[in-house]
Design a protein around this motif. Structure first.
Motif, PDB file in Angstrom:
ATOM      1  N   ARG A  33      -7.751  28.515 -22.189  1.00 44.72           N
ATOM      2  CA  ARG A  33      -7.386  27.866 -20.885  1.00 44.72           C
ATOM      3  C   ARG A  33      -7.865  26.406 -20.921  1.00 44.72           C
ATOM      4  O   ARG A  33      -9.068  26.128 -21.138  1.00 44.72           O
ATOM      5  N   THR A  34      -7.107  25.358 -21.046  1.00 42.58           N
ATOM      6  CA  THR A  34      -7.480  24.172 -21.555  1.00 42.58           C
ATOM      7  C   THR A  34      -7.227  23.170 -20.251  1.00 42.58           C
ATOM      8  O   THR A  34      -7.603  22.118 -20.499  1.00 42.58           O
ATOM      9  N   ALA A  35      -6.347  23.334 -19.354  1.00 45.64           N
ATOM     10  CA  ALA A  35      -5.770  22.593 -18.373  1.00 45.64           C
ATOM     11  C   ALA A  35      -7.029  21.786 -17.701  1.00 45.64           C
ATOM     12  O   ALA A  35      -7.131  20.691 -17.508  1.00 45.64           O
ATOM     13  N   GLY A  36      -7.897  22.826 -17.171  1.00 45.17           N
ATOM     14  CA  GLY A  36      -8.922  22.213 -16.188  1.00 45.17           C
ATOM     15  C   GLY A  36      -9.960  21.250 -17.000  1.00 45.17           C
ATOM     16  O   GLY A  36     -10.127  20.133 -16.524  1.00 45.17           O
ATOM     17  N   PRO A  37     -10.585  21.633 -18.241  1.00 50.49           N
ATOM     18  CA  PRO A  37     -11.302  20.613 -18.975  1.00 50.49           C
ATOM     19  C   PRO A  37     -10.433  19.484 -19.303  1.00 50.49           C
ATOM     20  O   PRO A  37     -10.922  18.407 -19.503  1.00 50.49           O
ATOM     21  N   GLY A  38      -9.177  19.634 -19.588  1.00 47.78           N
ATOM     22  CA  GLY A  38      -8.409  18.430 -20.063  1.00 47.78           C
ATOM     23  C   GLY A  38      -8.202  17.639 -18.867  1.00 47.78           C
ATOM     24  O   GLY A  38      -8.437  16.286 -18.934  1.00 47.78           O
ATOM     25  N   ALA A  39      -7.841  17.890 -17.687  1.00 51.18           N
ATOM     26  CA  ALA A  39      -8.070  17.140 -16.537  1.00 51.18           C
ATOM     27  C   ALA A  39      -9.051  16.304 -16.179  1.00 51.18           C
ATOM     28  O   ALA A  39      -9.401  15.301 -16.099  1.00 51.18           O
ATOM     29  N   GLY A  40     -10.390  17.230 -16.624  1.00 52.02           N
ATOM     30  CA  GLY A  40     -11.501  16.491 -16.318  1.00 52.02           C
ATOM     31  C   GLY A  40     -11.909  15.364 -17.289  1.00 52.02           C
ATOM     32  O   GLY A  40     -12.367  14.150 -16.798  1.00 52.02           O
ATOM     33  N   LEU A  41     -11.675  15.689 -18.490  1.00 49.48           N
ATOM     34  CA  LEU A  41     -11.733  14.470 -19.652  1.00 49.48           C
ATOM     35  C   LEU A  41     -10.867  13.604 -19.501  1.00 49.48           C
ATOM     36  O   LEU A  41     -11.065  12.335 -19.657  1.00 49.48           O
ATOM     37  N   PHE A  42      -9.517  13.681 -18.713  1.00 50.74           N
ATOM     38  CA  PHE A  42      -8.839  12.620 -18.567  1.00 50.74           C
ATOM     39  C   PHE A  42      -9.089  11.654 -17.463  1.00 50.74           C
ATOM     40  O   PHE A  42      -9.290  10.341 -17.469  1.00 50.74           O
ATOM     41  N   VAL A  43      -9.743  12.334 -16.425  1.00 46.76           N
ATOM     42  CA  VAL A  43     -10.350  11.531 -15.246  1.00 46.76           C
ATOM     43  C   VAL A  43     -11.565  10.678 -15.985  1.00 46.76           C
ATOM     44  O   VAL A  43     -11.891   9.681 -15.394  1.00 46.76           O
ATOM     45  N   VAL A  44     -12.418  11.388 -16.547  1.00 43.92           N
ATOM     46  CA  VAL A  44     -13.501  10.660 -17.389  1.00 43.92           C
ATOM     47  C   VAL A  44     -13.147   9.462 -18.138  1.00 43.92           C
ATOM     48  O   VAL A  44     -13.790   8.308 -17.987  1.00 43.92           O
ATOM     49  N   GLY A  45     -12.077   9.803 -18.679  1.00 40.64           N
ATOM     50  CA  GLY A  45     -11.550   8.605 -19.613  1.00 40.64           C
ATOM     51  C   GLY A  45     -11.147   7.325 -18.819  1.00 40.64           C
ATOM     52  O   GLY A  45     -11.353   5.894 -18.923  1.00 40.64           O
ATOM     53  N   LEU A  46     -10.324   7.630 -17.619  1.00 44.77           N
ATOM     54  CA  LEU A  46     -10.030   6.690 -16.517  1.00 44.77           C
ATOM     55  C   LEU A  46     -11.347   5.922 -16.024  1.00 44.77           C
ATOM     56  O   LEU A  46     -11.121   4.716 -15.732  1.00 44.77           O
ATOM     57  N   LEU A  47     -12.340   6.521 -15.786  1.00 46.08           N
ATOM     58  CA  LEU A  47     -13.455   5.840 -15.168  1.00 46.08           C
ATOM     59  C   LEU A  47     -14.236   5.051 -16.197  1.00 46.08           C
ATOM     60  O   LEU A  47     -14.602   4.039 -15.930  1.00 46.08           O
ATOM     61  N   LEU A  48     -14.403   5.561 -17.444  1.00 49.62           N
ATOM     62  CA  LEU A  48     -14.689   4.660 -18.403  1.00 49.62           C
ATOM     63  C   LEU A  48     -13.905   3.409 -18.573  1.00 49.62           C
ATOM     64  O   LEU A  48     -14.611   2.453 -19.391  1.00 49.62           O
ATOM     65  N   ALA A  49     -12.590   3.412 -18.476  1.00 47.89           N
ATOM     66  CA  ALA A  49     -11.995   1.969 -18.860  1.00 47.89           C
ATOM     67  C   ALA A  49     -12.462   0.942 -17.794  1.00 47.89           C
ATOM     68  O   ALA A  49     -12.112  -0.168 -17.924  1.00 47.89           O
ATOM     69  N   GLY A 109     -14.264   1.143 -23.661  1.00 48.25           N
ATOM     70  CA  GLY A 109     -12.751   1.142 -23.654  1.00 48.25           C
ATOM     71  C   GLY A 109     -12.256   2.244 -24.657  1.00 48.25           C
ATOM     72  O   GLY A 109     -11.338   2.801 -24.611  1.00 48.25           O
ATOM     73  N   TYR A 110     -12.944   2.123 -25.927  1.00 47.88           N
ATOM     74  CA  TYR A 110     -12.552   2.827 -26.933  1.00 47.88           C
ATOM     75  C   TYR A 110     -12.859   4.620 -26.414  1.00 47.88           C
ATOM     76  O   TYR A 110     -12.053   5.431 -26.842  1.00 47.88           O
ATOM     77  N   ALA A 111     -13.916   4.521 -25.728  1.00 50.61           N
ATOM     78  CA  ALA A 111     -14.320   6.046 -25.295  1.00 50.61           C
ATOM     79  C   ALA A 111     -13.293   6.414 -24.505  1.00 50.61           C
ATOM     80  O   ALA A 111     -12.992   7.588 -24.367  1.00 50.61           O
ATOM     81  N   ALA A 112     -13.033   5.533 -23.613  1.00 53.39           N
ATOM     82  CA  ALA A 112     -11.883   5.695 -22.611  1.00 53.39           C
ATOM     83  C   ALA A 112     -10.528   6.397 -23.236  1.00 53.39           C
ATOM     84  O   ALA A 112     -10.243   7.377 -22.656  1.00 53.39           O
ATOM     85  N   ILE A 113     -10.282   5.666 -24.256  1.00 56.61           N
ATOM     86  CA  ILE A 113      -8.977   6.321 -25.043  1.00 56.61           C
ATOM     87  C   ILE A 113      -9.163   7.400 -25.652  1.00 56.61           C
ATOM     88  O   ILE A 113      -8.197   8.178 -25.466  1.00 56.61           O
ATOM     89  N   ALA A 114     -10.289   7.797 -26.276  1.00 60.39           N
ATOM     90  CA  ALA A 114     -10.460   9.165 -26.862  1.00 60.39           C
ATOM     91  C   ALA A 114     -10.542  10.068 -25.888  1.00 60.39           C
ATOM     92  O   ALA A 114     -10.025  11.172 -26.031  1.00 60.39           O
ATOM     93  N   PHE A 115     -11.249   9.958 -24.582  1.00 58.32           N
ATOM     94  CA  PHE A 115     -11.380  10.936 -23.654  1.00 58.32           C
ATOM     95  C   PHE A 115      -9.745  11.147 -23.339  1.00 58.32           C
ATOM     96  O   PHE A 115      -9.422  12.453 -22.932  1.00 58.32           O
ATOM     97  N   ILE A 116      -9.044  10.129 -22.762  1.00 59.93           N
ATOM     98  CA  ILE A 116      -7.474  10.562 -22.331  1.00 59.93           C
ATOM     99  C   ILE A 116      -6.973  11.092 -23.242  1.00 59.93           C
ATOM    100  O   ILE A 116      -6.064  11.946 -22.879  1.00 59.93           O
ATOM    101  N   LEU A 117      -6.950  10.831 -24.685  1.00 59.08           N
ATOM    102  CA  LEU A 117      -5.996  11.577 -25.249  1.00 59.08           C
ATOM    103  C   LEU A 117      -6.444  12.847 -25.641  1.00 59.08           C
ATOM    104  O   LEU A 117      -5.539  13.721 -25.621  1.00 59.08           O
ATOM    105  N   ILE A 118      -7.679  13.131 -25.809  1.00 57.93           N
ATOM    106  CA  ILE A 118      -8.020  14.556 -25.743  1.00 57.93           C
ATOM    107  C   ILE A 118      -7.729  15.261 -24.378  1.00 57.93           C
ATOM    108  O   ILE A 118      -7.309  16.336 -24.510  1.00 57.93           O
ATOM    109  N   GLY A 119      -7.861  14.861 -23.425  1.00 56.49           N
ATOM    110  CA  GLY A 119      -7.724  15.486 -22.129  1.00 56.49           C
ATOM    111  C   GLY A 119      -6.150  15.468 -22.081  1.00 56.49           C
ATOM    112  O   GLY A 119      -5.599  16.799 -21.765  1.00 56.49           O
ATOM    113  N   ALA A 120      -5.279  14.595 -22.576  1.00 54.35           N
ATOM    114  CA  ALA A 120      -4.123  14.865 -22.608  1.00 54.35           C
ATOM    115  C   ALA A 120      -3.455  15.999 -23.406  1.00 54.35           C
ATOM    116  O   ALA A 120      -2.510  16.944 -22.956  1.00 54.35           O
TER     117      ALA A 120
END
Length: 832
Positions: free
Chosen positions: A396-412, A424-435
């Motif tokens: 079940r990955t959708a919940g953690p993925g959405a959380g990481l995606f939001v964290v990436g947007l905030l890091l940006a 900025g690079y951390a934001a890209i990593a979190f967004i990619l993994i979240g997606a």
């Protein structure tokens, strides 16, 4: 027993599927090799820069450094007489243009008698050569300079000073190893005369008396120095230029890590599908007593074996690539930071160990999640056929993925860390993994809405994907991971190139540009030459520009000072501007880089060391500048001349009269400057073309790293389709039993590949666009302090997406060929 299990569960599958194992090893090796090569090349260049600065400082404890224009030489005797100073050596230095060439040579003129106490290593071994230095035409070359210029003792060396060529005689060579970079050494009096620096110094090297408090003396000394002149330690002197390339080096390292990340994802996707096929084996082992923990460790060990093999190959390949690149092309990776460096490959064993561990860690992380899930699966469920999709539902990955995606947007939104876009690079990593973690849910929702076509193979392909959306998501994720990064980099590079082209159009309004020399710091136009140029027929307008530099912060490279007529008319100003009142300090206009580095704000008053004193100015506006990465400040040329008494010009902008041809005007200009060396006269089109060609060279390494990441992603697609095709041999056998031909099964697999890759390309474009926003407005802004507009290259993106879909279709069909080679009866006997 342990060895038998290791051989059966770890080595056995690798032997049975050498293609899958080889692709995974190559993916890890490619990421590690890129990281090692980029690191070794950059580290070698930085090491050479540090050695050069320390060799030049010699045994000095402090270096008094001034701007390019230098400072009055009367400062030297005042400093030398201070009681704390044991020895002081004055020097004048400049990057000098080589006549008839685009090359430059750094020349330093010092007192040979004083150098014996402060910089003895820079003196020739033969005493006769020291006395030869007092010849006003004599110059000593470092071995690297002699090799680069193809000169030997007794040869002549012509350099450009003003618009004239000055011919020097190579009196000898510096000792081998004294200075490993290209350098020329002259007597200070001869250098001041020959380089048109009479009465000026650029630096004074100080050796202090034993027991002197270095920090305290430097603090006191700084108060006695003129504005724009600074006393620094040799370490600060060595680190000044390396800081300019720090962000560029980080960007290359991040691109290499992206390739390694995509390699880790390839390991993950291949392991997920491979372990699904081997579920019955794991269930039997669990039934006879193998614990979950032991099974998980053995399965993770399979990823570790891939990581070890890939990391070893990557470290070796990275070393040889770096060695070849340094020997063949030098240390410059395209951006021009290390173009003048003659590097020697510097290998740090700790760095090699770091990248080995990094490759191993990425491979282990890629195999950990599927290994843990396979070990947790109850044996009874794992023995049941057709359980692959049910196994993936447990992830079940959708919940953690959405959380990481939001964290990436905030890091940006976070500020830079020590001047670098770490967040900025951390934001890209979190967004990619979240997606990637959200993709199973997204794929399921999209596939459910696909209608069933009439063509049977395509209908079966749609039904198969709708029934196994999580397996399809693995192939989609392999595409999205690499394709989104390719899209993001393509948008970012196109945005930069388009913005640069627009900037060049604004900054190059004239028809022709004339310079005394192509490069270096010693070319200039005298007032008499300026008058002759301005009186040339067929010229409607002439503007002269003077370029110098200011050392505002001794730890940073100098800021370029540009003196020209009416700066706001030509500069690409952004944001608000102000016009100072008559009783306020005069205006200056600062570049975005200077505004960010020195925290300049429009409307504030700043003290700038222009001329022999520091004067107050009003920041009247901020302008976009892609050429001067250390920052630039523009002011009215008339004001500059009043403050400095400098009436020389560095270049001229020429507007032609109606009907005049560029060739005729160029000939007329050379005729008017007869007696001088031929100046460089270039058209606006030539300058634009050369600038854009330099841009393309700068991003050549970026393109190479992008291609590597995409290749790894295509490897992942191949492994994904191949693993699924092998797992579906029984399905293919049943289909053939009921009448489907191999061609129709191939059409079904091609349809699956088309649908999966189309979904991946669509999601990759959307995700790539989001990542490009971070690259353009966060990473680029925090790295280089430039702003740019977003320009999406629609046609190249469409072509790239179509090429990806075609490659995926071919890969899916090719992967299914091996699975359809078995006899029809053998293919279904596992279900009997």
């Amino acid at each position: 027993m342990n060895f038998l299990l290791f051989n059966a569960l770890v080595l056995g599958p690798l032997r049975e599927n050498p293609g899958r194992a080889t692709l995974a090893v190559v993916a890890i090796a490619l990421g590690v090799a890129l990281g090692v090569a980029v690191h070794l090349i950059n580290a070698s260049a930085l090491n050479e820069m540090s050695l050069a600065a320390h060799h030049l400082a010699g045994e000095a404890d402090l270096v008094i450094r001034g701007p390019r224009g230098g400072f009055d030489e009367t400062l030297y005797p005042r400093i030398a007489r201070l009681p704390e100073v044991e020895s002081a050596n004055p020097a004048v230095e400049a990057d000098v243009a080589i006549a008839g060439s685009e090359a430059t040579l750094r020349i330093i003129g010092f007192d040979p008698l004083r150098a014996a106490q402060v910089q003895p290593a820079l003196l020739p071994e033969r005493r006769s050569l020291v006395s030869d230095l007092f010849d006003p035409d004599a110059i000593l070359l470092s071995p690297a300079a002699a090799a680069r210029l193809g000169l030997k003792t007794g040869d002549s060396l012509a350099i450009r000073v003003g618009t004239s060529d000055v011919v020097l005689r190579v009196a000898g060579m510096l000792p081998e190893g004294a200075y490993r970079q290209p350098l020329g050494v002259m007597d200070i009096g001869a250098a001041q005369w020959r380089l048109a620096r009479v009465g000026r110094l650029n630096r004074i090297d100080l050796r202090l008396k034993p027991g002197t408090d270095l920090a305290g003396f430097r603090h006191v000394l700084q108060k006695e120095l003129p504005p724009g002149v600074h006393a620094v330690t040799p370490d600060v002197e060595a680190g000044r230029d390396s800081g300019l390339s720090r962000a560029y080096r980080l960007n290359l390292d991040m691109l290499a890590l992206i390739a390694l990340f995509t390699g880790a994802f390839l390991v993950f996707s291949s392991q997920v599908l491979a372990l699904l096929r081997r579920r019955p084996q794991f269930a039997l082992l669990r039934a006879i007593g193998l614990t979950r923990a032991k099974l998980a460790m053995l399965l993770i060990a399979e990823g570790a074996v891939i990581g070890v093999a890939g990391s070893i190959l990557g470290v070796i390949a990275g070393y040889f690539v770096a060695d070849y690149a340094v020997q063949r092309f030098g240390a410059d990776l395209g951006a021009g930071y290390f173009r003048s460096i003659t590097p020697h490959l510097h290998v740090d064993p700790q760095a090699l160990v770091f990248y080995f561990i990094l490759g191993l860690l990425f491979a282990v992380l890629g195999s950990a999640a599927p290994a843990l899930e396979a070990a947790r699966r109850p044996p009874a469920q794992a023995l049941r056929a057709g359980d692959e999709e049910e196994s993936l539902k447990r992830l079940r990955t959708a919940g953690p993925g959405a959380g990481l995606f939001v964290v990436g947007l905030l890091l940006a939104l976070a500020p830079p860390v020590d001047g670098l876009p770490v967040s900025g690079y951390a934001a890209i990593a979190f967004i990619l993994i979240g997606a990637v973690l959200i993709l199973p849910r997204l794929a399921s929702a999209c596939l459910r809405r696909l209608p069933l076509p009439r063509f049977a193979p395509t209908a079966l392909a749609v039904a198969q994907l709708q029934a196994t959306p999580r397996q399809a998501a693995i192939g989609i994720a392999a595409i999205v991971t690499s394709f989104s990064l390719m899209v993001a980099m393509l948008i970012m590079v196109n945005s930069f190139r388009t913005s640069l082209d627009s900037w060049l159009n604004r900054m190059l309004p004239a028809d022709l540009y004339l310079r005394a020399a192509r490069a270096g710091e010693t070319g200039f136009l005298t007032p008499d030459e300026q008058a002759r140029i301005a009186a040339t027929p067929a010229l409607a307008r002439v503007e002269f520009l003077r370029s110098q530099n200011l050392l505002l912060d001794p730890a940073r490279p100098p800021v370029i000072l540009i003196a020209r007529a009416n700066p706001p008319e030509l500069l690409p100003l952004i944001g608000v501007t102000v016009t100072p009142a008559a009783d306020q300090p005069p205006p200056v206009w600062v570049s975005e880089v200077a505004a960010d580095l020195y925290r300049f704000r429009v409307g504030e008053r700043v003290a700038l060391p222009i001329g022999e004193a520091s004067s107050l100015f009003t920041i009247a506006g901020i302008w976009r500048d892609y050429a001067r990465q250390a920052g630039a400040i523009a002011l009215e040329r008339g004001l500059y001349e009043r403050l400095t008494g400098d009436h020389l010009a560095s270049e001229a902008a020429l507007w032609l009269a109606p009907g005049a041809s560029q060739q005729e005007v160029a000939r007329a200009l050379r005729a008017r400057l007869e007696g001088s060396a031929a100046p460089e006269i270039t058209s606006t089109g030539d300058v634009r073309a050369a600038s854009l060609a330099l841009f393309d060279r700068t991003f050549a390494v970026t393109y190479a790293l992008e291609i590597a990441a995409v290749l790894i992603g295509l490897f992942g697609v191949s492994v994904s389709f191949g693993s699924q095709a092998l797992a579906r041999r029984r399905e293919f056998g049943v289909l053939r039993h009921i009448g489907m031909t191999r061609r129709e099964i191939g059409a079904m697999l091609g349809s699956e590949g088309m649908l999966v890759s189309a979904l991946g390309a669509g999601a990759g474009c959307a995700l790539g666009w989001l990542v490009s926003l971070i690259l353009v407005h966060v990473v680029n802004r925090q790295s280089f302090h430039w702003s740019m507009e977003l320009h999406v290259p629609w046609l190249p993106l469409m072509g790239l997406a179509l090429a990806l879909i075609a490659a995926s279709v071919a890969t899916a069909i090719w992967s299914g060929r091996a699975a359809m080679r078995d006899d029809v009866v053998r293919a279904v006997r596992e279900d009997w």
